[in-house]
Design a protein around this motif. Structure first.
Motif, PDB file in Angstrom:
ATOM      1  N   PRO A  88      30.224  39.401 115.803  1.00 27.62           N
ATOM      2  CA  PRO A  88      30.459  40.228 114.614  1.00 27.62           C
ATOM      3  C   PRO A  88      31.039  39.395 113.471  1.00 27.62           C
ATOM      4  O   PRO A  88      31.790  38.442 113.715  1.00 27.62           O
ATOM      5  CB  PRO A  88      31.467  41.279 115.100  1.00 27.62           C
ATOM      6  N   HIS A  89      30.652  39.743 112.249  1.00 27.07           N
ATOM      7  CA  HIS A  89      31.160  39.055 111.070  1.00 27.07           C
ATOM      8  C   HIS A  89      31.403  40.066 109.944  1.00 27.07           C
ATOM      9  O   HIS A  89      30.836  41.169 109.955  1.00 27.07           O
ATOM     10  CB  HIS A  89      30.165  38.005 110.572  1.00 27.07           C
ATOM     11  N   CYS A 127      35.077  34.949 106.293  1.00 30.23           N
ATOM     12  CA  CYS A 127      34.948  35.965 107.335  1.00 30.23           C
ATOM     13  C   CYS A 127      36.323  36.150 107.963  1.00 30.23           C
ATOM     14  O   CYS A 127      36.976  35.170 108.330  1.00 30.23           O
ATOM     15  CB  CYS A 127      33.938  35.513 108.388  1.00 30.23           C
ATOM     16  N   HIS A 132      37.114  32.687 112.614  1.00 33.69           N
ATOM     17  CA  HIS A 132      35.845  32.271 112.005  1.00 33.69           C
ATOM     18  C   HIS A 132      36.041  31.477 110.722  1.00 33.69           C
ATOM     19  O   HIS A 132      35.269  30.574 110.419  1.00 33.69           O
ATOM     20  CB  HIS A 132      34.954  33.489 111.727  1.00 33.69           C
ATOM     21  N   MET A 137      33.491  29.509 108.303  1.00 29.65           N
ATOM     22  CA  MET A 137      33.002  30.624 107.488  1.00 29.65           C
ATOM     23  C   MET A 137      33.931  30.830 106.293  1.00 29.65           C
ATOM     24  O   MET A 137      34.706  31.779 106.234  1.00 29.65           O
ATOM     25  CB  MET A 137      32.901  31.891 108.333  1.00 29.65           C
TER      26      MET A 137
HETATM   27 CU   LIG Z   1      32.666  35.826 111.358  1.00 26.71          CU
END
Ligand SMILES: [Cu+2]
Length: 144
Positions: A88-89, A127, A132, A137
């Motif tokens: 999931p992000h 993110c 992350h 990210m």
């Molecule tokens: Cu993420």
């Protein structure tokens, strides 16, 4: 003395104007205007989810964020986040005029949108899921 009278008249005039505007507002809410008001807000909601302002595609996966555009001018943008990864992000943004706004979290194959008004300056996009951001990210954009 004359100055006092003028001041009083101004105050009275302002008060009358305020009452009139309030009455108009009330009438507008409780009368035939109601249906058109509802229509307007529904249209606004629709256009917002259809993409308000300039659309930016955001590809997210483990662990990177790729933007379809690198040059930004001040204005309204909708970041359309596509999760091409397995985990999931989401997408968060902060910078001039934005403390921190973030999209909903999406899983593989899902998309989510984040609409913001960008001013001149530098913004960070990342993110917020797990670590992350530290894993890569995390990108910065400059609005000029
Ligand atoms: Cu993420």
């Amino acid at each position: 003395m004359a100055g006092v009278i003028v001041a009083r008249m101004r105050i009275r005039g302002f008060a009358i104007a305020s009452v009139t505007m309030a009455a108009l507002a009330l009438t507008g809410c409780s009368n035939s205007q109601e249906s058109s008001t509802a229509t307007t807000s529904a249209a606004a909601t629709t256009s917002e989810s259809t993409v308000a302002g300039t659309k930016i595609d955001v590809m997210e996966s483990e662990y990177s964020i790729e933007l379809s555009q690198q040059d930004f001018k001040p204005g309204k943008y909708t970041f359309v986040v596509m999760n091409h990864g397995q985990r999931p992000h989401d997408l968060a943004i902060k910078g001039p005029g934005i403390d921190e706004q973030k999209s909903s979290t999406v899983t593989n194959g899902e998309t989510t949108e984040l609409t913001v008004d960008l001013e001149k300056g530098e913004y960070e996009l990342w993110c917020t899921v797990g670590d992350h951001k530290d894993l890569g990210m995390d990108v910065k954009i400059t609005v000029a």
